[in-house]
Design an enzyme around this catalytic site. Structure first.
Site, PDB file in Angstrom:
ATOM      1  N   CYS A   8      23.052   7.053  -5.029  1.00 31.94           N
ATOM      2  CA  CYS A   8      23.532   6.346  -3.843  1.00 31.94           C
ATOM      3  C   CYS A   8      24.978   6.781  -3.624  1.00 31.94           C
ATOM      4  O   CYS A   8      25.492   7.632  -4.346  1.00 31.94           O
ATOM      5  CB  CYS A   8      23.382   4.833  -3.952  1.00 31.94           C
ATOM      6  N   CYS A  80      20.039   5.394  -0.543  1.00 29.47           N
ATOM      7  CA  CYS A  80      20.773   5.150   0.701  1.00 29.47           C
ATOM      8  C   CYS A  80      20.769   6.435   1.517  1.00 29.47           C
ATOM      9  O   CYS A  80      20.651   7.532   0.962  1.00 29.47           O
ATOM     10  CB  CYS A  80      22.192   4.639   0.446  1.00 29.47           C
ATOM     11  N   CYS A  87      23.150  14.754  -0.881  1.00 31.95           N
ATOM     12  CA  CYS A  87      22.611  15.088  -2.199  1.00 31.95           C
ATOM     13  C   CYS A  87      22.507  16.592  -2.376  1.00 31.95           C
ATOM     14  O   CYS A  87      21.961  17.284  -1.534  1.00 31.95           O
ATOM     15  CB  CYS A  87      21.232  14.454  -2.363  1.00 31.95           C
TER      16      CYS A  87
END
Length: 138
Positions: A8, A80, A87
């Site tokens: 997250c 999220c 990422c």
């Protein structure tokens, strides 16, 4: 043993909750890590609401995702939207999953503790289903 990484933004609440539940439900079938793209430290309310459900996450730390680039993960779960967008690509070929949860403590008209409990319960349900589907007990 499978390796799971939960991501997250701040690695302070949602990913910490998910790490605790995923590890609890997976037992010795998985090693679960959590990280953030902008770590902020573990939120004390996350520790509190997990303790209410009998899980101690007080030993967990808030880590940057870059700390885990050398580890081969079977699963990477973003919790999220921001983390999903930022990422990094993991060279391990990990299967990626996304389930966005509201940032607890930031819901208008709801006190922070109630918000944390609500998100905790949602993450608990998701975590149990994830483990049942991807790492069923033999």
């Amino acid at each position: 043993m499978k390796r799971i990484l939960v991501l997250c933004t701040g690695n302070s609440a949602r990913s910490q909750l998910a790490q605790g539940y995923l590890q609890q439900f997976a037992g010795n079938r998985a090693q679960v890590y959590s990280a953030g793209v902008d770590p902020k430290g573990v939120n004390p309310l996350a520790v509190q609401v997990m303790a209410e459900d009998g899980i101690d996450i007080s030993h967990q730390t808030s880590n940057h995702v870059d700390e885990y680039t050398g580890i081969s993960f079977e699963y990477v779960i973003t919790v999220c939207d921001n983390a999903r967008e930022q990422c990094p690509v993991f060279p391990s070929g990990a299967r990626r999953f996304h389930q966005s949860f509201t940032d607890p403590g930031h819901e208008p008209g709801m006190d922070a503790l109630t918000s944390f409990r609500q998100v905790r319960d949602q993450i608990k349900t998701f975590s149990r289903q994830f483990i049942d589907l991807h790492l069923p007990a033999s």
